[in-house]
Design a protein around this motif. Structure first.
Motif, PDB file in Angstrom:
ATOM      1  N   ILE A   1      -1.181  -2.210  -7.404  1.00 59.40           N
ATOM      2  CA  ILE A   1      -1.390  -1.545  -6.116  1.00 59.40           C
ATOM      3  C   ILE A   1      -2.863  -1.172  -5.957  1.00 59.40           C
ATOM      4  O   ILE A   1      -3.457  -1.390  -4.895  1.00 59.40           O
ATOM      5  CB  ILE A   1      -0.491  -0.304  -5.991  1.00 59.40           C
ATOM      6  CG1 ILE A   1       0.961  -0.726  -5.833  1.00 59.40           C
ATOM      7  CG2 ILE A   1      -0.921   0.567  -4.817  1.00 59.40           C
ATOM      8  CD1 ILE A   1       1.946   0.415  -5.859  1.00 59.40           C
TER       9      ILE A   1
ATOM     10  N   VAL B   1      -5.350  -2.574  -3.041  1.00 53.67           N
ATOM     11  CA  VAL B   1      -6.041  -1.684  -2.094  1.00 53.67           C
ATOM     12  C   VAL B   1      -7.550  -1.916  -2.160  1.00 53.67           C
ATOM     13  O   VAL B   1      -8.224  -1.946  -1.125  1.00 53.67           O
ATOM     14  CB  VAL B   1      -5.689  -0.211  -2.379  1.00 53.67           C
ATOM     15  CG1 VAL B   1      -6.610   0.731  -1.634  1.00 53.67           C
ATOM     16  CG2 VAL B   1      -4.246   0.063  -2.006  1.00 53.67           C
TER      17      VAL B   1
ATOM     18  N   LEU C   1      -9.769  -3.018   1.080  1.00 53.47           N
ATOM     19  CA  LEU C   1     -10.644  -1.992   1.628  1.00 53.47           C
ATOM     20  C   LEU C   1     -11.854  -2.532   2.394  1.00 53.47           C
ATOM     21  O   LEU C   1     -12.132  -2.050   3.495  1.00 53.47           O
ATOM     22  CB  LEU C   1     -11.092  -1.060   0.499  1.00 53.47           C
ATOM     23  CG  LEU C   1     -11.607   0.301   0.883  1.00 53.47           C
ATOM     24  CD1 LEU C   1     -10.574   1.057   1.689  1.00 53.47           C
ATOM     25  CD2 LEU C   1     -11.962   1.088  -0.370  1.00 53.47           C
TER      26      LEU C   1
ATOM     27  N   ARG D   1     -10.817  -3.571   5.880  1.00 57.68           N
ATOM     28  CA  ARG D   1     -10.454  -2.419   6.717  1.00 57.68           C
ATOM     29  C   ARG D   1     -11.696  -1.680   7.201  1.00 57.68           C
ATOM     30  O   ARG D   1     -11.755  -1.254   8.352  1.00 57.68           O
ATOM     31  CB  ARG D   1      -9.559  -1.450   5.939  1.00 57.68           C
ATOM     32  CG  ARG D   1      -8.211  -1.978   5.665  1.00 57.68           C
ATOM     33  CD  ARG D   1      -7.419  -2.001   6.940  1.00 57.68           C
ATOM     34  NE  ARG D   1      -6.011  -2.125   6.609  1.00 57.68           N
ATOM     35  CZ  ARG D   1      -5.052  -1.851   7.430  1.00 57.68           C
ATOM     36  NH1 ARG D   1      -5.307  -1.420   8.627  1.00 57.68           N
ATOM     37  NH2 ARG D   1      -3.806  -2.007   7.063  1.00 57.68           N
TER      38      ARG D   1
END
Length: 91
Positions: A47, A51, A55, A58
């Motif tokens: 996980i 992420v 990132l 995003r």
């Protein structure tokens, strides 16, 4: 809420039914732990890595959306003079 409870119950049953030790060897590092703990740590690391890879995209998307919002605001303020058609002649 129910999914969390079901998942927690599943993990508890899995941990109780798989107490066998597992040895992990990275060449320069070796550790031993229960199967459930090794799987849980691997899941959490997966996980975290996911992420971290997600990132930058995003952040880039958030910056692009903020820039577009600023451009919309400035375009709304800089509409300039508007064209008003002449009034029709009076009879």
């Amino acid at each position: 809420m129910r999914i969390s409870l079901i998942l927690s119950l599943f993990m508890a049953v899995f941990a109780l039914t798989n107490p066998d030790p597992v040895t992990i060897d990275f060449g320069f590092f070796e550790t031993t732990g229960p199967t459930a703990l090794v799987i849980l740590v691997t899941f959490v690391l997966g996980i975290v890595v996911g992420v971290l890879f997600m990132l930058p995209g995003r952040i880039k998307q958030a910056r692009r959306l903020a820039r577009q919002a600023r451009e919309r605001e400035s375009a709304a303020q800089d509409t300039g003079p508007t064209y008003t058609p002449p009034a029709p002649p009076l009879p």
